[in-house]
Design a protein around this motif. Structure first.
Motif, PDB file in Angstrom:
ATOM      1  N   UNK A   1       0.846  -1.197   0.000  1.00 31.68           N
ATOM      2  CA  UNK A   1       0.000   0.000   0.000  1.00 31.68           C
ATOM      3  C   UNK A   1       0.884   1.250   0.000  1.00 31.68           C
ATOM      4  N   UNK A   2       0.540   2.165  -0.875  1.00 30.15           N
ATOM      5  CA  UNK A   2       1.336   3.391  -0.985  1.00 30.15           C
ATOM      6  C   UNK A   2       0.682   4.482  -0.166  1.00 30.15           C
ATOM      7  N   UNK A   3       1.308   4.774   0.962  1.00 38.90           N
ATOM      8  CA  UNK A   3       0.793   5.818   1.847  1.00 38.90           C
ATOM      9  C   UNK A   3       1.962   6.751   2.148  1.00 38.90           C
ATOM     10  N   UNK A   4       1.793   8.056   2.003  1.00 36.00           N
ATOM     11  CA  UNK A   4       2.908   8.967   2.257  1.00 36.00           C
ATOM     12  C   UNK A   4       3.432   8.835   3.692  1.00 36.00           C
ATOM     13  N   UNK A   5       4.708   8.711   3.812  1.00 32.92           N
ATOM     14  CA  UNK A   5       5.430   8.668   5.087  1.00 32.92           C
ATOM     15  C   UNK A   5       5.126   7.443   5.925  1.00 32.92           C
TER      16      UNK A   5
ATOM     17  N   UNK B   1      -6.287  -7.391  10.720  1.00 36.73           N
ATOM     18  CA  UNK B   1      -6.465  -6.542   9.553  1.00 36.73           C
ATOM     19  C   UNK B   1      -6.432  -7.392   8.299  1.00 36.73           C
ATOM     20  N   UNK B   2      -7.282  -7.058   7.352  1.00 39.63           N
ATOM     21  CA  UNK B   2      -7.345  -7.847   6.125  1.00 39.63           C
ATOM     22  C   UNK B   2      -6.695  -7.128   4.969  1.00 39.63           C
ATOM     23  N   UNK B   3      -6.931  -5.860   4.870  1.00 42.66           N
ATOM     24  CA  UNK B   3      -6.386  -5.141   3.727  1.00 42.66           C
ATOM     25  C   UNK B   3      -6.206  -3.677   4.084  1.00 42.66           C
ATOM     26  N   UNK B   4      -5.206  -3.080   3.473  1.00 39.69           N
ATOM     27  CA  UNK B   4      -4.928  -1.668   3.679  1.00 39.69           C
ATOM     28  C   UNK B   4      -4.939  -1.007   2.307  1.00 39.69           C
ATOM     29  N   UNK B   5      -5.616   0.119   2.207  1.00 40.83           N
ATOM     30  CA  UNK B   5      -5.720   0.768   0.901  1.00 40.83           C
ATOM     31  C   UNK B   5      -4.527   1.683   0.666  1.00 40.83           C
ATOM     32  N   UNK B   6      -4.432   2.189  -0.548  1.00 44.10           N
ATOM     33  CA  UNK B   6      -3.471   3.251  -0.839  1.00 44.10           C
ATOM     34  C   UNK B   6      -4.003   4.540  -0.240  1.00 44.10           C
ATOM     35  N   UNK B   7      -3.126   5.529  -0.179  1.00 36.32           N
ATOM     36  CA  UNK B   7      -3.573   6.803   0.378  1.00 36.32           C
ATOM     37  C   UNK B   7      -4.368   7.571  -0.659  1.00 36.32           C
ATOM     38  N   UNK B   8      -5.255   8.386  -0.144  1.00 37.60           N
ATOM     39  CA  UNK B   8      -6.108   9.184  -1.000  1.00 37.60           C
ATOM     40  C   UNK B   8      -5.927  10.633  -0.587  1.00 37.60           C
ATOM     41  N   UNK B   9      -5.640  11.475  -1.553  1.00 36.34           N
ATOM     42  CA  UNK B   9      -5.464  12.885  -1.228  1.00 36.34           C
ATOM     43  C   UNK B   9      -6.829  13.545  -1.224  1.00 36.34           C
ATOM     44  N   UNK B  10      -7.260  14.001  -0.032  1.00 38.70           N
ATOM     45  CA  UNK B  10      -8.602  14.591   0.027  1.00 38.70           C
ATOM     46  C   UNK B  10      -8.571  16.104  -0.085  1.00 38.70           C
ATOM     47  N   UNK B  11      -7.507  16.696   0.396  1.00 38.51           N
ATOM     48  CA  UNK B  11      -7.364  18.135   0.161  1.00 38.51           C
ATOM     49  C   UNK B  11      -5.875  18.437   0.243  1.00 38.51           C
ATOM     50  N   UNK B  12      -5.531  19.678   0.098  1.00 41.18           N
ATOM     51  CA  UNK B  12      -4.113  20.057   0.088  1.00 41.18           C
ATOM     52  C   UNK B  12      -3.435  19.584   1.368  1.00 41.18           C
ATOM     53  N   UNK B  13      -2.504  18.701   1.213  1.00 39.87           N
ATOM     54  CA  UNK B  13      -1.749  18.258   2.375  1.00 39.87           C
ATOM     55  C   UNK B  13      -2.480  17.301   3.278  1.00 39.87           C
TER      56      UNK B  13
ATOM     57  N   UNK C   1     -12.330   6.080  -2.099  1.00 46.91           N
ATOM     58  CA  UNK C   1     -12.609   7.305  -2.834  1.00 46.91           C
ATOM     59  C   UNK C   1     -13.466   8.181  -1.922  1.00 46.91           C
ATOM     60  N   UNK C   2     -13.328   9.503  -2.071  1.00 44.76           N
ATOM     61  CA  UNK C   2     -14.106  10.382  -1.199  1.00 44.76           C
ATOM     62  C   UNK C   2     -15.101  11.198  -1.990  1.00 44.76           C
ATOM     63  N   UNK C   3     -16.080  11.684  -1.314  1.00 47.33           N
ATOM     64  CA  UNK C   3     -17.041  12.593  -1.926  1.00 47.33           C
ATOM     65  C   UNK C   3     -17.407  13.625  -0.872  1.00 47.33           C
ATOM     66  N   UNK C   4     -17.938  14.732  -1.290  1.00 47.39           N
ATOM     67  CA  UNK C   4     -18.291  15.800  -0.355  1.00 47.39           C
ATOM     68  C   UNK C   4     -19.766  15.671  -0.037  1.00 47.39           C
ATOM     69  N   UNK C   5     -20.038  15.555   1.240  1.00 50.51           N
ATOM     70  CA  UNK C   5     -21.434  15.439   1.658  1.00 50.51           C
ATOM     71  C   UNK C   5     -22.106  16.814   1.584  1.00 50.51           C
ATOM     72  N   UNK C   6     -23.396  16.859   1.806  1.00 50.05           N
ATOM     73  CA  UNK C   6     -24.114  18.136   1.730  1.00 50.05           C
ATOM     74  C   UNK C   6     -23.641  19.093   2.814  1.00 50.05           C
ATOM     75  N   UNK C   7     -23.194  18.523   3.984  1.00 47.93           N
ATOM     76  CA  UNK C   7     -22.703  19.410   5.044  1.00 47.93           C
ATOM     77  C   UNK C   7     -21.213  19.700   4.883  1.00 47.93           C
TER      78      UNK C   7
END
Lengths: 981, 178
Positions: free
Chosen positions: A280-284, A314-326, A374-380
């Motif tokens: 899994x590719x996760x920064x740092x 633990x069964x699986x670890x995902x790659x990192x996902x950039x959700x916002x700057x930094x 994957x991420x999405x922006x909720x209404x709030x």
């Protein structure tokens, strides 16, 4: 009376006109056939959700499929199935509009248009040696305004323009045997890192504009390494040492190499186990799997390792996902009984979870193999996450808000073996399903149908009629039908899962992930091999059962596993982990009193084991002991051996179910001129109606109908590769037909200038095979028919009238009957993936060959076209018999594709099963897709077609009766008037 | 469908002339040249002659009836020739009617010759001819049946229904799994 006969004849003509065509009408598609599209086990997944519009996920799979799936429903937007040798290594998105794939060991780079999947460009990358292939799309790296794609493959690094696929520059690293494992971009420099051997670490710095080598550096590491190098962040890498007890951290800041070695025991106390770095590719961060825990370890800027968290189960670890700057997030899943916990965490904030959900997943799906988030922006305006999970049974799930939004049974893309089972008998008084309709609906349906027949239906009615026909409840019932169309197709998939599919609509009736075929400590890489009918009871109270044979590894030397499954419920009845191996499974033609079929399992140590292990089975086998033979084909050595059972095994521990065998005969092909490339034999359950073939002059030829025959195709050793690698002079194909009891060669023929691949099918007394003719540059199909000459003197009619003939007396191969064979060859347009022949319940119906073409379609070709008696000018009598004038090539009639407009992508096999109705054969074709249909090679002469309008028939009868009545009344009245006159 | 059929059928007869009755009502003189003497012959000779004539007539008729199938035979032969030698509805229909007619005729030989039965009339000859001609018709029908290939006279007709022979040995195998 005469009128009635006339009406009847007209009606008959009317009925028969229904069946005049064997092809389908447009509105008949989907009535008896179904088609399911799959993609296979997902290897890479990329979400494409940034833009407004249809959200999709791009995947590449182990079946070499690239697909774009709808995130809302899991449907396929577009899909490309690459060839079996075109394995996809890398998948990425370039310029925000192209999907880039790297395949064929890093030699083919393709760009596909993201919305519709059209191919934009394709580049063949040259290279000299096999190596790992890496696809790397750097951000904002331009060379002459072109966005670059960096590909390492075949031992060289290529920079490819993402606009047109042109190779801008290439660096070969000639003279170095560097195994490149990472490409790192820093400003407009590219660093390529890799090993030479397992302890020399090299870094090359290149100019991104022109590929010029700027500097290189190498360092000999203090220890050998194990496993893959993992990039932690840009210039930092981690790898395990040879003993898997220390972690090596490598830093290549500005091309300078520095490293740091740290024992794992410094991080956790209780860790003597075998560690593995998860990819899994996760920064740092990186994840280390050890003793069923996963350790998340942070690599600090100074190269220090800090244990961040220890996750249990633990069964699986995902790659990192950039959700916002930094801000980066990643997900992991934990198993707990029937539930799984999905946790999404922020990399820099360990105290809280971004998301924590529990999901209930069917335990037949097994463990989670991979997870993509994957991420999405909720209404709030907070972040929500969705996760794509690849399960142990190769199915694909999308999880959002703690619910499974959709799931795909993509394990069905890798069917290994197929068998069938009957459905339960409909019991009286038991309402089987909701599908029973009431009388009114039935009547309404028929009135609609009648309207359609009389062409007075409105467009809406037509739509309703079509819908009614398509979801006819009749075909998807869970009970046996009179015609035998409804059955269960039981398929074994590569994931070790067994599915039962209903032939009516293709739905999954039950599925079971076999525990015997799951990864355990004793059984590291279990493989499902074959599936057999174990018990087919005639008594309706008992359920049939299925035998699944597997082994613990990819080689023959690993022990075998058996699993017995109830065909109605899908419950595992019993499972056995055997001490011996499995080289062959032979279902014997004998059953015991409970109708369990006797099976012989032959291991690779010259032993034979009998199953089921009951004294009764032993008794049955003892009775037929001298009549059971078997043969082994050693394709590598070019030897075919025949064996017979000899005696019980001589061992320390007595095992009366174990037998030794003796060699009876062997056929050794000269290795310098022949190499076995294909063998085929008759299906053991094939039913032959008659042994006689009637010629035009009422003469009889007796077919040589023996099940103990084997067709062998041998190619010249030089010509066993691809077409085009050998000249016609050095290529030949030798075919043999061998009696497998005595080892006698019944027929031998050489095709000069021909080569494989050979696909063949053996049925009754004939074999049809397909190969390539190098001289004619075309594919050919040949037919060989074998006739028994020793019976040919049974010509006196009186012998038959009085019953004094020996044609039905048992036949032995040791009589050595004299045989003659007839053969003929024809050109054929297509190259072929599989050949099958239709099979019917009694074997009366004429046969059709089912040819799986290179275009992944199934073509039905009448056996009449492959008749060795075809001549240029058949006589009138021969024409009446149905002999077609000789042509040099076989016709491909586009209406006779039984898959009509559909494609069974990645077609691997075709299975035919007889229906109870003699005219009909059920056909199941599998590959990445599944396709099922019914075909009637001589048309449905024994039943009315599905679209026959009973209402019309009823109406006609009523009208006739009414007419008779009216005319009778009229005639009476007229008579009376006459009398009064 | 002549008119008055229904009335006739109902039984009432309006008038009739009996030509055989020559004894009653001789109010009208005989026409010139008519000799009543010839009629007033001896009764016995008259009846003998009458009987002779009748038996002659009967035997003649019997021979005629016996020869009747000949025409039928010729017609059948012509129709068979027309029907051709392929198996289809008409050829089968004609063949079966060609078979059925002689058989039904043969069954009712007695009935057909019943009206001509007489002590003096020799019916054996006509009967034999009748039977022979009908047998000829039957033979023609059977010949046609054979020509159509519907008679099991070939080995193939018997062999096709035989199941294939059982095999003593069983053998299976192949390339090793795995």
């Amino acid at each position: 009376m005469a009128m009635a006969i006339r009406v009847f004849l007209i009606l008959l003509l009317f009925l028969s006109s229904f069946n005049l065509s064997s092809s389908l009408y447009e509105d008949q598609v989907g009535l008896m056939d179904w088609h399911q599209q799959y993609i296979g086990k997902v290897k890479h997944a990329l979400f494409h959700t940034q833009k407004t519009g249809r959200k999709r996920v791009l995947v590449s799979t182990e079946e070499n499929v690239i697909a774009s799936l709808d995130l809302r429903h899991g449907e396929i937007f577009w899909r490309h199935v690459l060839g079996t040798s075109d394995v996809v290594d890398g998948l990425d998105i370039a310029l925000g509009k192209y999907v880039i794939t790297l395949s064929s060991d890093g030699s083919i780079l393709r760009a596909w248009n993201l919305p519709d999947g059209q191919m934009v460009w394709e580049s063949f990358l040259q290279g000299s040696k096999a190596s790992k292939s890496i696809l790397y799309i750097p951000k904002n790296l331009k060379a002459d305004k072109d966005d670059l794609i960096l590909v390492f493959g075949k031992g060289s690094l290529h920079a490819v323009s993402s606009i047109d696929g042109e190779v801008l520059w290439r660096n070969d690293f000639v003279g170095e045997s560097i195994e490149v494992s990472h490409i790192v971009q820093s400003a407009d420099k590219i660093y390529v890192a890799g090993f030479v051997g397992s302890s020399k670490f090299y870094v090359y710095g290149l100019n991104a504009q022109n590929g010029e080598l700027l500097k290189n550096d190498y360092k000999t590491l203090p220890c050998d390494t194990f496993g893959e190098l993992l990039s932690v962040s840009g210039d930092k890498f981690v790898v395990l040492d040879k003993m898997r007890s220390k972690i090596l951290t490598i830093n290549i800041k500005n091309g300078e190499i520095s490293y740091n070695l740290k024992p794992i025991s410094d991080l956790v106390m209780d860790s003597p186990g075998q560690a593995v770095i998860l990819p899994s590719r996760i920064p740092e961060l990186f994840a280390l799997h050890i003793n069923s825990h996963v350790l998340l370890i942070r690599v600090t800027n100074e190269g220090e390792l800090v244990l961040v968290e220890k996750i249990n189960k633990a069964a699986a670890v995902s790659d990192a996902l950039s959700i916002s700057e930094g801000q980066h997030a990643f997900a992991f899943v934990q198993h707990e009984d029937s539930k799984i916990h999905l946790v999404v965490k922020d990399i820099n904030d360990w105290n809280g979870d971004l998301l924590k959900e529990s999901i209930v997943i069917d335990h037949q799906r097994g463990n989670i193999d991979k997870i993509f988030i994957n991420n999405y922006v909720r209404t709030d305006r907070s972040y929500g996450f969705r996760a794509l999970m690849v399960m142990e049974d190769h199915s694909l799930l999308l999880v959002q808000q703690g619910e499974i939004v959709w799931s795909r049974e993509d394990g069905l893309a890798s069917v290994v073996d197929v068998t069938t089972s009957e459905l339960p008998v409909e019991k009286e008084g038991v309402s089987v399903a909701k599908v029973e309709q009431n009388l009114f609906e039935w009547l309404k349906g028929h009135v609609l149908k009648l309207k359609g027949t009389l062409m007075i239906a409105s467009p809406e009615d037509v739509v309703t009629i079509q819908a009614l026909r398509l979801r006819s409840s009749e075909k998807s019932k869970m009970t046996r039908d009179h015609n035998g169309f409804r059955k269960l197709l039981i398929v074994l998939t590569r994931a070790g899962k067994v599915f039962a599919l209903h032939t009516g609509d293709g739905r999954v009736v039950w599925s079971i992930l076999l525990n015997t075929l799951r990864k355990t400590e004793e059984c590291e890489h279990p493989v499902g091999l074959n599936i057999y009918q174990w018990q087919v009871p005639h008594h309706h109270d008992e359920n049939p059962s299925i035998l699944v044979v597997g082994q613990c590894g990819p080689t023959l030397a690993t022990p075998a596993v058996l699993s017995f499954i109830d065909a109605y419920t899908g419950k595992e009845l019993n499972s056995l982990s055997l001490s011996h191996t499995v080289a062959q499974v032979i279902p014997l033609p004998y059953t015991d009193s409970t109708e369990q079929r006797l099976h012989l399992i032959i291991d690779n140590n010259q032993h034979t084991y009998l199953y089921p292990r009951t004294p009764e089975a032993i008794n049955i086998l003892q009775r037929e002991f001298s009549n059971v033979y078997w043969y082994s084909v050693e394709a590598d050595n070019g030897v075919i051996r025949g064996h017979a059972l000899k005696s019980n095994c001589i061992r320390k521990v007595e095992d009366e179910y174990c037998f030794e065998f003796r060699d009876l005969w062997s056929i050794v092909f000269p290795s310098e001129s022949e190499k076995i490339i294909a063998t085929v034999t008759r299906k053991s359950n094939e039913i032959v109606h008659t042994q006689a073939k009637v010629m035009t002059d009422y003469d009889v030829m007796y077919k040589y109908i023996s099940k103990n025959v084997l067709f062998v195709a041998n190619a010249a050793p030089k010509a066993k590769g691809e077409i085009g690698t050998a000249t016609p002079e050095e290529a030949w194909l030798v075919i043999y037909i061998i009696d497998t009891v005595t080892g006698r060669i019944l027929h031998r023929m050489t095709h000069h200038g021909c080569q494989g691949p050979v696909h063949a099918v053996f049925s009754e007394n004939w074999v049809v095979y397909h190969y390539f003719n190098l001289r004619a540059h075309r594919y050919e199909m040949s037919v060989v028919e074998i006739y028994d000459q020793s019976r040919a003197d049974n010509k006196d009619v009186w012998k038959f009238v009085l019953g004094k003939h020996n044609l039905t007396s048992p036949m032995s191969s040791y009589y050595r009957p004299e045989v003659v064979s007839k053969s003929q060859s024809y050109f054929f347009t297509h190259s072929v993936k599989a050949i099958e022949v239709t099979s019917t319940a009694k074997g009366i119906t004429s046969k059709q060959l089912l040819i799986g073409t290179i275009g992944d379609q199934v073509l039905a070709l009448d056996k009449r076209f492959l008749d060795p008696r075809r001549t240029l000018n058949p006589s009138q009598a021969e024409k009446e018999e149905g002999i077609i004038p000789l042509t040099d090539s076989l016709p491909v009639i586009s209406q006779s594709y039984i898959t009509h407009s559909l494609k069974v992508e990645g077609l691997r096999g075709i299975v035919t099963v007889p229906a109870k109705l003699e005219s009909t054969s059920l056909v199941f074709a599998y590959g990445v897709d599944l396709f099922f249909t019914q075909i009637a090679p001589s048309r449905t002469y024994d039943s009315l077609t599905e679209d026959f309008s009973y209402a019309l028939l009823l109406l006609t009868i009523v009208a006739l009766v009414a007419a008779i009545f009216v005319t009778w009344v009229l005639s009476e009245r007229k008579d009376l008037q006459e009398k009064w006159r | 469908m002549e008119k008055g059929k229904g009335v006739m059928g109902s039984g009432g007869r309006r008038w009739g002339v009996d030509f055989s009755d020559n004894s009653t009502s001789r109010d009208i003189p005989d026409p010139p040249g008519f000799s009543r003497a010839s009629l007033d012959q001896d009764d016995s000779t008259l009846s003998r002659q009458k009987k002779d004539a009748e038996s002659n007539w009967k035997s003649q008729k019997a021979w005629e009836v016996a020869q009747a199938p000949m025409k039928n035979l010729l017609m059948m032969a012509f129709m068979m020739w027309m029907a051709g030698s392929t198996v289809h509805l008409f050829s089968i229909g004609i063949t079966f009617s060609a078979l059925w007619q002689p058989i039904s005729a043969l069954q009712s030989v007695g009935k057909i010759f019943e009206p001509y039965k007489d002590n003096k009339v020799e019916l054996l000859g006509p009967k034999l001819l009748f039977i022979a001609l009908n047998l000829g018709g039957l033979a023609l029908g059977i010949w046609k049946l054979n020509a159509l290939g519907l008679l099991p006279t070939h080995t193939s007709d018997w062999v096709s229904s035989l199941p294939p022979a059982q095999e003593v040995e069983f053998s299976a195998g192949g390339i090793n799994l795995g």
